[in-house]
Write a protein that holds these residues in place. Structure first.
Motif, short mmCIF file in Angstrom:
data_model
loop_
_atom_site.label_atom_id
_atom_site.label_comp_id
_atom_site.label_asym_id
_atom_site.label_seq_id
_atom_site.Cartn_x
_atom_site.Cartn_y
_atom_site.Cartn_z
N MET A 1 1.08 -1.87 -0.11
CA MET A 1 0.16 0.60 -0.19
C MET A 1 0.99 0.87 0.07
O MET A 1 0.42 2.25 -0.24
N GLY A 2 2.02 1.38 0.81
CA GLY A 2 3.01 2.04 0.20
C GLY A 2 3.43 2.47 -0.99
O GLY A 2 3.72 2.99 -1.26
N ALA A 3 3.65 0.85 -1.29
CA ALA A 3 5.24 1.21 -2.95
C ALA A 3 3.72 1.09 -4.25
O ALA A 3 3.64 2.25 -4.64
N LEU A 4 2.30 1.11 -3.32
CA LEU A 4 0.70 1.12 -5.00
C LEU A 4 0.05 2.08 -4.19
O LEU A 4 -0.79 1.15 -3.91
N PRO A 5 0.38 3.70 -4.21
CA PRO A 5 -0.77 4.00 -3.68
C PRO A 5 -2.68 4.03 -3.56
O PRO A 5 -3.30 3.66 -2.54
N MET A 6 -2.28 3.04 -4.97
CA MET A 6 -3.65 2.63 -5.37
C MET A 6 -4.55 1.64 -5.35
O MET A 6 -4.95 1.49 -5.60
N ALA A 7 -3.48 0.69 -5.07
CA ALA A 7 -3.89 -0.94 -5.15
C ALA A 7 -4.94 -1.29 -3.83
O ALA A 7 -4.90 -0.37 -3.45
N ASP A 8 -5.21 -2.56 -4.61
CA ASP A 8 -6.26 -2.72 -3.35
C ASP A 8 -5.97 -3.95 -3.11
O ASP A 8 -5.43 -5.30 -3.93
N VAL A 9 -6.09 -3.96 -1.77
CA VAL A 9 -4.83 -5.72 -1.00
C VAL A 9 -6.33 -6.67 -0.01
O VAL A 9 -6.77 -5.50 0.18
N THR A 10 -5.90 -7.44 -0.82
CA THR A 10 -7.03 -8.60 0.16
C THR A 10 -6.16 -9.68 0.31
O THR A 10 -6.03 -10.34 -0.11
#
Lengths: 92, 433
Positions: free
Chosen positions: B281-290
């Motif tokens: 979430m730091g490297a890809l601020p727009m990403a959704d991680v589940t």
């Protein structure tokens, strides 16, 4: 046996030889490296565009392209408008 | 095989140069004993040196490991054999073992190598880089990784074409193809087993599609993508080089699963997945991680707060068991899972799937002692004969266990375990003086 320093590879080559698979792997990489670098000489390309030009599976393009980036032959360029794919360029 | 045979003696033999073996060796050597570390890899530092950050503090893993590794390498009381294997250890009498150690040729004189990497540049061969978990290639003449210790080249002789390009460019003239296997017969007084663990191979669960679907990767591959010495310039899908937007974690891959022969919890997967989710979430601020989990086991100091922090950052947690992963035309992945809370089967599409692979025992442990019985526990980790009072004791008097050789544990527990093993070994050596 006295082996000249700086030429010890000859000693082992004579002693054990090199198997065909290793030679084939070298030929394969040399060919792919050339086609990727030739394609990038024309213009900067994305993985998708390289895949279409080289007719290789995408994951293989990624593997070889990233290896060429690692060894300084290719540089990462800009990302597309959708923030999805980078293009890649020849290192000058 | 066998080339030269060399005899020597040491007070302690530490098998494994990871964080547990290194810590145990340092403690023993700091008490004036002569220690030999046998490491099968080309660098010491084990798996920890390849990690991005550690949980729950998010400290840089390499920043912790490299000073420790440097201290071990420079210690006058410690001898290190990399690229070496213990063939067998025989107990000669009380307080005395004899070990046969095979040192494989590196084809580089480590003392002379400056780590300039000119050999690597000249080498024309490319093979998958095992230190980047095959995400990119490496040369046949190579330095294992940028923070390797020793930071010296090695020749992968199985893949070398013996073209001589490396030898021609080496300014230190340290490449030597005449090197042969050396067999050492060593007299030692005590042994510390710090052989670490193996990671579960997800090819054993074909329904997850690892190997077949290129955007299904292991947690160690993601760990490399998040590390400062990463294979790519940012997080990318290995299948097509796309920056992923929706990333899923599948917990308990190869753990708590009797069907693949490992019914126990690996103890680290929940927390390293939560750590990676935060780093993503730091490297890809727009990403959704589940994160798909069965149970979140946040049992350690600060772990529950770390889990809450991930939820606060927006990581999605779904209590769900994955049935199957399939691939779309675009290389996206469809996860079919049982939503345990709602008790229904659902399907969700993700760009990339990370399999949080579990911890397995190192099968080599039992082979070291052909004349003694090194007892293993029901899960094939080294059995601790007095787990509560003296956790480093094994079934062989004078042989101690450190770190994950005795079972799954995280880094602080491995270091604590190494402390216990080294204390036992020092006490043993002192009593037998």
């Amino acid at each position: 046996m006295e082996v000249e320093k700086g030429k010890t590879f000859k000693y082992l080559r004579e002693k054990k030889g090199v198997n065909q698979e290793v030679k084939d792997n070298l030929k394969h990489f040399t060919k792919i490296k050339k086609v990727i670098l030739d394609a990038l000489k024309e213009k900067d390309l994305t993985v998708e565009e390289l895949t279409q030009q080289l007719k290789m599976p995408k994951h293989e393009v990624v593997y070889y392209l990233m290896s060429l980036v690692k060894y300084g032959f290719v540089k990462t360029g800009v990302i597309d408008d959708m923030d999805e794919y980078f293009n890649y360029k020849i290192s000058k | 095989m066998p080339g030269k045979i060399i005899n020597n003696s040491f007070d302690a033999l530490v098998i494994g140069g990871g964080i547990a073996g290194g810590e145990a060796a340092l403690n023993i050597a700091n008490n004036g004993f002569k220690v030999l570390i046998i490491e099968k890899d080309l660098s010491i530092g084990g798996k920890m040196i390849l990690l991005s950050k550690v949980f729950p503090t998010l400290d840089c893993s390499a920043c912790i490991t490299t000073p420790k590794v440097s201290e071990i390498s420079r210690h006058p009381g410690i001898t290190i054999f990399t690229g070496s294997e213990v063939k067998n250890i025989a107990k000669i009498k009380e307080n005395s073992f004899e070990a046969e150690v095979v040192r494989n040729p590196r084809y580089v004189n480590v003392d002379d190598c400056t780590g300039c990497q000119l050999c690597e540049e000249a080498c024309p061969v490319l093979v998958p880089d095992q230190y980047q978990y095959n995400l990119v290639g490496r040369k046949a003449a190579f330095i294992p990784h940028s923070i390797a210790s020793p930071r010296a080249a090695a020749i992968d002789i199985e893949n070398c074409t013996l073209c001589g390009a490396c030898e021609k460019v080496c300014p230190a003239k340290c490449i030597d193809f005449t090197q042969e296997t050396e067999t050492y017969h060593l007299k030692i007084k005590t042994v510390v087993l710090a052989t670490g663990f193996n990671l579960f191979d997800p090819l054993k669960i074909p329904r997850y599609g690892f190997g077949q679907f290129k955007n299904v990767i292991t947690s160690m591959q993601m760990e490399r993508q998040l590390a400062p010495t990463r294979p790519f310039s940012t997080i990318l899908r290995p299948g097509d080089g796309k920056v992923p937007d929706k990333i899923a974690y599948v917990l308990c891959t190869g753990s708590r699963d009797a069907t693949i022969g490992n019914p126990i919890c690996s103890q680290i997967c929940c927390m390293y997945s939560i750590k990676q989710a935060q780093l993503l979430m730091g490297a890809l601020p727009m990403a959704d991680v589940t994160i798909y989990y069965i149970n979140i086991r946040s049992f350690g100091k600060g772990f529950e707060e770390f889990y809450d922090q991930a939820k606060g950052m927006g990581v999605n947690f779904i209590k769900g068991k994955i049935g199957k992963i399939s691939e779309t035309d675009k290389g996206n992945l469809i996860l079919r899972y049982e939503d345990i809370n709602e008790n229904i089967v659902k399907e969700t599409e993700h760009d990339m799937v990370v399999l949080s692979v579990g911890v397995l025992p190192n099968p080599e442990n039992s082979s070291f002692f052909p004349n003694e019985q090194l007892k293993l526990d029901p899960f094939n980790f080294v059995y601790q004969t007095d787990c509560l009072a003296s956790p480093a004791l094994t079934s062989i008097h004078g042989v101690f266990v450190a770190g994950t050789a005795s079972g799954p544990m995280d880094i602080p527990d491995s270091i604590l375990s190494a402390g216990a093993a080294s204390s036992e070994a020092i006490s043993y050596l002192t009593q037998k003086k």
